[in-house]
Scaffold this motif. Structure first.
Motif, PDB file in Angstrom:
ATOM      1  N   PHE A 121       0.837  -1.204   0.000  1.00  0.00           N
ATOM      2  CA  PHE A 121       0.000   0.000   0.000  1.00  0.00           C
ATOM      3  C   PHE A 121       0.872   1.254   0.000  1.00  0.00           C
ATOM      4  O   PHE A 121       1.865   1.339   0.716  1.00  0.00           O
ATOM      5  CB  PHE A 121      -0.905   0.016   1.234  1.00  0.00           C
ATOM      6  CG  PHE A 121      -2.177  -0.741   1.029  1.00  0.00           C
ATOM      7  CD1 PHE A 121      -3.218  -0.196   0.292  1.00  0.00           C
ATOM      8  CD2 PHE A 121      -2.342  -2.014   1.555  1.00  0.00           C
ATOM      9  CE1 PHE A 121      -4.399  -0.889   0.088  1.00  0.00           C
ATOM     10  CE2 PHE A 121      -3.518  -2.723   1.355  1.00  0.00           C
ATOM     11  CZ  PHE A 121      -4.550  -2.157   0.625  1.00  0.00           C
ATOM     12  N   HIS A 122       0.461   2.223  -0.803  1.00  0.00           N
ATOM     13  CA  HIS A 122       1.236   3.472  -0.908  1.00  0.00           C
ATOM     14  C   HIS A 122       0.371   4.553  -1.540  1.00  0.00           C
ATOM     15  O   HIS A 122      -0.705   4.284  -2.073  1.00  0.00           O
ATOM     16  CB  HIS A 122       2.473   3.249  -1.779  1.00  0.00           C
ATOM     17  CG  HIS A 122       2.134   2.869  -3.195  1.00  0.00           C
ATOM     18  ND1 HIS A 122       1.721   1.613  -3.544  1.00  0.00           N
ATOM     19  CD2 HIS A 122       2.105   3.596  -4.343  1.00  0.00           C
ATOM     20  CE1 HIS A 122       1.461   1.570  -4.844  1.00  0.00           C
ATOM     21  NE2 HIS A 122       1.680   2.772  -5.357  1.00  0.00           N
ATOM     22  N   THR A 123       0.868   5.771  -1.483  1.00  0.00           N
ATOM     23  CA  THR A 123       0.319   6.861  -2.281  1.00  0.00           C
ATOM     24  C   THR A 123       1.373   7.177  -3.336  1.00  0.00           C
ATOM     25  O   THR A 123       2.576   7.038  -3.087  1.00  0.00           O
ATOM     26  CB  THR A 123      -0.024   8.075  -1.390  1.00  0.00           C
ATOM     27  OG1 THR A 123      -0.439   9.154  -2.216  1.00  0.00           O
ATOM     28  CG2 THR A 123       1.148   8.552  -0.569  1.00  0.00           C
ATOM     29  N   ASP A 124       0.946   7.595  -4.532  1.00  0.00           N
ATOM     30  CA  ASP A 124       1.896   7.788  -5.623  1.00  0.00           C
ATOM     31  C   ASP A 124       2.616   9.137  -5.530  1.00  0.00           C
ATOM     32  O   ASP A 124       1.989  10.166  -5.239  1.00  0.00           O
ATOM     33  CB  ASP A 124       1.177   7.740  -6.978  1.00  0.00           C
ATOM     34  CG  ASP A 124       0.974   6.309  -7.469  1.00  0.00           C
ATOM     35  OD1 ASP A 124       1.429   5.371  -6.791  1.00  0.00           O
ATOM     36  OD2 ASP A 124       0.357   6.146  -8.535  1.00  0.00           O
ATOM     37  N   SER A 125       3.916   9.109  -5.797  1.00  0.00           N
ATOM     38  CA  SER A 125       4.751  10.299  -5.994  1.00  0.00           C
ATOM     39  C   SER A 125       4.637  11.351  -4.877  1.00  0.00           C
ATOM     40  O   SER A 125       4.485  12.541  -5.165  1.00  0.00           O
ATOM     41  CB  SER A 125       4.422  10.959  -7.351  1.00  0.00           C
ATOM     42  OG  SER A 125       4.505  10.020  -8.390  1.00  0.00           O
ATOM     43  N   GLN A 279      -4.861   5.069  -0.003  1.00  0.00           N
ATOM     44  CA  GLN A 279      -3.646   4.379  -0.438  1.00  0.00           C
ATOM     45  C   GLN A 279      -4.087   3.211  -1.309  1.00  0.00           C
ATOM     46  O   GLN A 279      -5.236   2.767  -1.218  1.00  0.00           O
ATOM     47  CB  GLN A 279      -2.818   3.922   0.763  1.00  0.00           C
ATOM     48  CG  GLN A 279      -2.216   5.122   1.503  1.00  0.00           C
ATOM     49  CD  GLN A 279      -1.072   4.745   2.422  1.00  0.00           C
ATOM     50  OE1 GLN A 279      -0.425   3.719   2.269  1.00  0.00           O
ATOM     51  NE2 GLN A 279      -0.825   5.599   3.412  1.00  0.00           N
ATOM     52  N   HIS A 280      -3.184   2.737  -2.151  1.00  0.00           N
ATOM     53  CA  HIS A 280      -3.559   1.677  -3.076  1.00  0.00           C
ATOM     54  C   HIS A 280      -2.415   0.691  -3.251  1.00  0.00           C
ATOM     55  O   HIS A 280      -1.265   1.008  -2.942  1.00  0.00           O
ATOM     56  CB  HIS A 280      -3.924   2.268  -4.453  1.00  0.00           C
ATOM     57  CG  HIS A 280      -2.770   2.925  -5.137  1.00  0.00           C
ATOM     58  ND1 HIS A 280      -2.363   4.211  -4.850  1.00  0.00           N
ATOM     59  CD2 HIS A 280      -1.904   2.469  -6.083  1.00  0.00           C
ATOM     60  CE1 HIS A 280      -1.321   4.519  -5.590  1.00  0.00           C
ATOM     61  NE2 HIS A 280      -1.010   3.477  -6.347  1.00  0.00           N
ATOM     62  N   CYS A 281      -2.745  -0.501  -3.754  1.00  0.00           N
ATOM     63  CA  CYS A 281      -1.701  -1.425  -4.199  1.00  0.00           C
ATOM     64  C   CYS A 281      -2.269  -2.396  -5.219  1.00  0.00           C
ATOM     65  O   CYS A 281      -3.435  -2.788  -5.140  1.00  0.00           O
ATOM     66  CB  CYS A 281      -1.051  -2.167  -3.039  1.00  0.00           C
ATOM     67  SG  CYS A 281      -2.023  -3.403  -2.266  1.00  0.00           S
TER      68      CYS A 281
HETATM   69 FE   FE2 Z   1       0.950   3.286  -7.305  1.00  0.00          FE
END
Ligand code: FE2
Length: 304
Positions: A121-125, A279-281
Motif C-alpha cells: 500500500f502506498h500513495t503515488d509520488s 492508499q492503493h496497491c
Molecule cells: Fe501506485
C-alpha cells in the motif's frame, strides 16, 4: 470543477459519511469503506453539467469511482481526465505510446512482479511538491482472474486513531524523496529492476518534499493519515531508527479490511482514484498473463 453540496440520504452511512442522493447517474457502493461503481455515463462524450456535478460528488465521497465498458480513445481519456484538473507528467513512471502526459503500468506474461513498483500500500509520488490529486486509469488488458487493485480509505484510518496519536501526528512532517530511485534500481540485477521512465525534465529540487503526516481536504476540512513507506526518508527532525517504528505502525493501517475496497479490472474498465486520501496497491496474484493499464495523472494542491 468544484463540488457543491447535494442532498444526502439521511441514515445511510457509507465511506464514513451520509450517502449523497444521485438522480442522474447510477451509484453502487463497492464496500462500506470506499469505492463506487458508476453507471449511466458514457466517457467518450462530454458530460452535462448535472452529470458532471454528480460524478464529482461521487468521487469526493467514495474516493474511487469505477466505470465499466468504456471503449475510449486516448484523447477522450485525456478530455475526461481534465474535468478533475490539469494533467501532469511524472518523472519516474514509464510513459504510454509517446504521450508524455500518460503513464502505463504493464507487466508482460513472462515478467516477474518486480517489474512494477510498489506492490505494498502506498500513495503515488509523494516526493513531488504538489503530489497527484488523482489518477484516471483504464485497463487495456487484464488477467482473466486476479490482478485487482486494492484501496484503503485513509480518512477512516485517521478517524479511528486515539486523540493522543492524532495530536502527535498533527505536529509531524514527513520527508519524501525520489532522487535516488534510478541509482537504486540500477544496482539491482537486471531481472529484478523496475520499469522506470528513461528521462524527464524535473529538477532535483522537485524530487524531494516535506509534507504533513496528516493531510486535510482543502474543501471539506476532513483529515487523513498521509504517511507511506514509498519514498519515505523519515519524519522531520527524527532519526531513521526512531522514524521506522512509527512508520511501521502507520504503514500497517491500510491493511485493515474495514478500510478497503478492491477493483476487479476488465478490459475498458476506467477508474478515478483520489491519491491524497486513499492508499492503493496492485495485487499480483496471477501468473503468465499480461496486465496493461494506462493512465493520466492530475496535479494536486500542495498538501495542507
Ligand atoms: Fe501506485
Amino acid at each position: 470543477m468544484s463540488v457543491e453540496s447535494i442532498p444526502v440520504k439521511h441514515g445511510t452511512i457509507v465511506a464514513g459519511r451520509e450517502m449523497p442522493e444521485f438522480s442522474r447517474i447510477g451509484v453502487e457502493p463497492i464496500t462500506g469503506a470506499c469505492g463506487a461503481e458508476i453507471s449511466g455515463v458514457d466517457l467518450s462524450k462530454p458530460l452535462s453539467d448535472e452529470v458532471l456535478r454528480e460524478v464529482m460528488t461521487a468521487f469526493e465521497h467514495f474516493l474511487v469511482i469505477m466505470f465499466r465498458d468504456q471503449d475510449i480513445t486516448v484523447e477522450q481519456h485525456k478530455a475526461f481526465s481534465r474535468i478533475f484538473g490539469e494533467l501532469t507528467e511524472l518523472p519516474q513512471a514509464p510513459t504510454y505510446a509517446g504521450h508524455a502526459d500518460m503513464q502505463e503500468v504493464r507487466r508482460e506474461a513472462h515478467e516477474p512482479v518486480s517489474v512494477v513498483p510498489f506492490t505494498k500500500f502506498h500513495t503515488d509520488s509523494p516526493f513531488l511538491p504538489r503530489p497527484p490529486l488523482c489518477m484516471v486509469m483504464r485497463a487495456l488488458e487484464a488477467p482473466k482472474y486476479g490482478g485487482d487493485t486494492a484501496f484503503a480509505n485513509m480518512y477512516l484510518a485517521y478517524e479511528e486513531l486515539s486523540e493522543g496519536l492524532k495530536e502527535t501526528l498533527s505536529r509531524l512532517k514527513v520527508v519524501y524523496s525520489g532522487k535516488d530511485i534510478w541509482c537504486q534500481n540500477a544496482k539491482l540485477d537486471k531481472d529484478k529492476q523496475l520499469r522506470l521512465r528513461e528521462g524527464h525534465s524535473f529538477t532535483e529540487d522537485q524530487l524531494e518534499s516535506v509534507h504533513p503526516a496528516v493531510r486535510t481536504h482543502p474543501r471539506t476540512g476532513r483529515k487523513a493519515v498521509y504517511v507511506t513507506g514509498a519514498y519515505f526518508k523519515g519524519f522531520e527532525g527524527w532519526s531513521m531508527d526512531d522514524s521506522r517504528s512509527l512508520l511501521d505502525y502507520l504503514a500497517h493501517m491500510p491493511h485493515k479490511l474495514q478500510y478497503q475496497c478492491r477493483i476487479r479490472w476488465k478490459k475498458d474498465t476506467v477508474i478515478v482514484w483520489d491519491n491524497r486520501f486513499l492508499q492503493h496497491c496492485g495485487i499480483h496474484d496471477y501468473q503468465d498473463e499480461r496486465r496493461h493499464l494506462i493512465r493520466t495523472t492530475i496535479i494536486g494542491e500542495r498538501p495542507i
